[in-house]
Scaffold this active site. Sequence first.
Site, short mmCIF file in Angstrom:
data_model
loop_
_atom_site.label_atom_id
_atom_site.label_comp_id
_atom_site.label_asym_id
_atom_site.label_seq_id
_atom_site.Cartn_x
_atom_site.Cartn_y
_atom_site.Cartn_z
N GLY A 879 0.64 -1.55 -0.38
CA GLY A 879 0.31 0.05 -0.06
C GLY A 879 1.01 1.53 -0.04
N ALA A 1159 -5.77 -0.33 5.48
CA ALA A 1159 -5.29 -0.46 4.95
C ALA A 1159 -4.82 -1.49 4.07
CB ALA A 1159 -5.08 -1.98 6.09
N THR A 1160 -4.05 -0.11 3.06
CA THR A 1160 -3.93 0.05 1.76
C THR A 1160 -3.17 -1.50 1.51
OG1 THR A 1160 -2.26 1.62 1.71
CG2 THR A 1160 -4.75 1.73 1.45
N CYS A 1161 -2.50 -1.67 1.39
CA CYS A 1161 -1.99 -3.28 1.32
C CYS A 1161 -2.87 -4.06 1.26
CB CYS A 1161 -0.58 -3.28 2.47
SG CYS A 1161 -0.97 -3.77 4.14
N MET A 1162 -3.30 -4.41 2.21
CA MET A 1162 -4.58 -5.47 1.87
C MET A 1162 -5.56 -4.98 1.44
SD MET A 1162 -3.42 -6.89 5.75
CE MET A 1162 -4.37 -7.92 5.57
#
Length: 1178
Positions: A879, A1159-1162
């Site tokens: 993210g 949570a932009t990474c997920m």
Amino acid sequence: MTFTRLVVLEIRAKLMIVIIAGLKYARNREHRRKRIAKRSYGLSGIEKRRKISKYWSKGLIAVRGGGLESPPRYAMIVKYLRFPKNFAVREAKIDSPSRFTLLAPVTRGLSTHLNSVNPCVAEQKTLIVLSVDTPFTGRIASPLAIKDNGEDALTALAITREMFFSGDPSNRKRVDLGGRSSKERDRKKLLEQAKLERNKRSWMRQQNSAALIIQKCFRGRKVVKAERDKAREQFYTTYGKHCERVDSQCFGPDSVFLRDLHYFLSPENVSDFSTLVETCRSLSQVANDSGAILKLFGGSNYLSNQVLVEYRMRRLAYACIQAVHYNRIQFKDELLLTSLDSPINMLLKAAVMLIDPKLPWSCKIVSYLLKQNIYWIFREVAITGKESSKTECRVEKVSFLEILLALVVAHMGQGHCVCPDIDLQWSFAYQILTIPFVWQIFPYLKEIYVSQGLCQHYLHNMATCTHSYGKVLPVYTSVKSPSYACLLGNLLEAVGVALARPACPYEMAIDFATVATLLLEMLPPIQTSNSGSREANLVMGDDDMVIDDVPAVLPLSKELEKQISNAIDVFLLQLTNVLFGNSSLIADSCKDKINDHEAAAVTAACSFLHVTFTILPLERFMTVLAYRTELVSVLWNIMKRCHENQKWSCLSAVSSYLPGDAFGWLLPLAVFCPVYKHMLMIVDNEEFYEQEKPLSLNDIRLLIVILKQDLWQILWLNPVAPMKFNANTLSLKKHRIEFVQYRVIVVVSELLSQLQDWNNRRQFTHPSNFHADGVNDHFISEAIIISCFTAYDILKQAPFLVPFTSRVKLFTSQLASIKDRHGALGFSNRSSFKIRRDHILEDAFSQVSTLAEEDLRGVIRVTFVNEFGVEEAGIDGGGIFKDFMENITRAAFDMQYGLFKETIDHLLYPNPGSGMIHEQHLQFFHFLGHILGKAMFEGILVDIPFATFFLSKLKQKHNYLNDLPSLDPELYRHLIFLKRYEGDLAELELYFVIVNNEFGEQTAEELIPGGKNIQVVNDNVITFIHLVANHRLNTQIRQQSSHFLRGFQQLIQKDWIDMFNEHELQLLISGSVDGFNADDLRSNTNYAGGYHREHYVIDMFWEILKNFSLEHQHKFLKFVTGCSRGPLLGFKYLEPLFCIQRAAGSASEETLERLPTSATCMNLLKLPPYRRFAILFL
């Protein structure tokens, strides 16, 4: 009685002597054996005498000799030895690593039975094999010696001996294992020997017979020569050596003057040549016109002496021409002159007088001359005269050689002429027209050839020739001036004049198109086009199969290339106007049926133009074909009628260029597509959309259907093996059908791609109309497998046939396979960046520039540093990198930074003046290419709207005038004004110079060398318009685009980008801006923490999201994924899928006051369990 006893006693005494001699012989033999053993020096392995008998029983005698310090020795093995009947020498075995040379094997008797002596040299053992066909009984007259060449050598001679008596009273019978008896072998040898002797006797008889014939001919020629010498002397006595006593009576039928002259006349004889010249001089003095000649030679009653007179006339005419030919080297400076002082011209003038068309024997003489290959003689004389240094200085008058040639050429066997047709190999076309620049030598002959119908006659004979031109044309006059090229250049110049005449026969144009097509095929490419399209590189592809199974063709001379190119420039216009402009093709375009007349014209013209497009540069004549002929409209009408009535076969049936089973649309498409494509590069938007020129929009829609069907036919249904054709066009002739199909693939693909660009500018047909009907899931699955070259070639050459979504799937699958391959090979390097938020561009540039290509494709983890120098909390699971990519692209492509500028439609393109702002501006463009390539490689959409003409640079395409409105619409309007200006453009005082204005600084730049002195006038205004457009769209941003592309292609391969046009490429970069599909996101969402599809909070959430504005929806997407735009193919391809997780376990007041987090990474949204709709909405 006493006598008898005496005889008996004598016999007994002799027997006793024989017995004693025998015993003595046996004793001596034993002593000799022992003596040989004693004389053998250095007995290896035999130290005692008793061992000799042991080795002798085995047939071994060892001899030692040689050494390092001693010179080579000779070991005498046997000196005198009588062999018994069943005793034979078998082999000699050398038990030593030394090398030996057999000096004197055997001689005399034994040598006659010796077949071979083979010294087989090896490292450990040396074998010398002596084989004897039959046992030998006799004496060896010379010793058997072995030379020791080694160091400390040991020699052992092994003689295998058969016992005198083996128990069998008879000799053992030898059996041939091959099943043949010795008698049969002897019989075959006898037959072969008899056959050889019989052939030898036959050959001797033939030699004797040939010798007799040669002697007979020699004696006969010797006698004839003597008789001719005698007749020559008598002729000189009667008429004078210089014909002083020749008058008009000597030429009559009753005179023997010509008979005697023909008897001894020889062109090689100097005196005979002078006699013939004086005879012709006397003839010209006594006969001034055809009537006088007829009376002079025919007498008062010509009919009664017709046979005799005709015989004398053809002999005299041929003698004059033959004399000129034999003496052409001596008089080479006078061959093309007109002065009668020259003996050559006197002979030629006499020949002209004898074959005057008014004379009754004219056809008979020409017929005789044609049988003597007279055109070959003329060719030799003309080439010799052309090479003379004085030829160019001759007076501009018609030479007698040219007059004579014109008289002979006029005999075509038509009308009153009875001359027979001769073999094409010895005809006027193949012998005279193959002389380099023949019309410069014979300008008068060119007028005769064109005006009297000779051109049509000889062209028809050549068009109906069944032989290959390469087999019947004469040998090259020089390496760079081959006969076929000279023939083509001369024909183009002559036929161009004939076609310009108002009453030019229609059939002659078809015949010449057929002949010129075959001649053009033999030429090497004259010049390589500078066009940037695939069509310019058609002959030499990059990834295709090589065909080089024919020898290379040397390039032509510059003068010959210039002759052909200049002649074709004029000829193309005349040919197309004769075949199409003055025919009934346009008038009959409304008819359904295509007659043979139309089909023949179309196939002949298309065959010639197709080969012309391959050999000559397109820019020389493409504008002429597009705007000064009716080629496009005629071909389109033919194609439309054939398509609607399914009559393509009528074109292939009459084609002489392609086989009858070839597709009928191949040749029309090979010509129509490049010409129409060239027109589309010149027409403006108003002409295309409003005026609908050159074709209406309805016709264009039908054209798209025809092109895509034919392209799918030869790409998928009947695929052609990919090929690469070298510069040698003989390979194109050998693989003619394959090359035409390959060319059609290229030109049709380019035309459809250009029509798709026009449709993207302003839609006139649905984009799906460019898709092939046969594209299905099977095709997509085949295309994903790279080993399926057919599907892969379609995506490479004609990607528009496949729907955009399918190509995006293939693109993503290729990216995924690259990532998997790098991970499997251990290339999954992880790079860590520390980026200061207030210096994001500088930090990213310095750190990305140090990465290798493999590291660029690996994982990059980003850590942001705030303004206080403290690293921000958080672990980059993807993210933060997405956030970094969006921030870096926003900063780098901002106009305030000076690397990019904005069009009037707010589209970005490189700033031509970037070098005035940044010293390292080119390195920055290379870095930005990395950034954009990395975003596409990772599937991250970035909101960067690029200008179409800049996206063309990512595809390495050239921009044209029609792309200028997207950059500078005002400049485009001014150029269109110049294009349609009806006045005198010279009054506007424009020059081939353009003024650049960057940051208030104006600089003038020439569009072409010397452009400041070249004024824009009506004749060159089109060139000026396209040069201005090229400067603004291509030249100004060439450096910046090149460095950007170089960095971009380090991550994204060119083949991947070539699957998309500029509009589709923008979608790959930024995604669709049409809207936000909340239903698609909902159907591809996971839930966690207690949430599920039917939960009341989830229902409220989706209802609120649907009611958001488009701007707020994009902001929400950026909040949860790090990117404001979703995946191009829908949220199904979002990795990982969007997930909504409950943020707290209970719905307490404290929990309800919390804001949603992500949570932009997920791609995870942490949503508290709000109770009311209003709270969630706020």
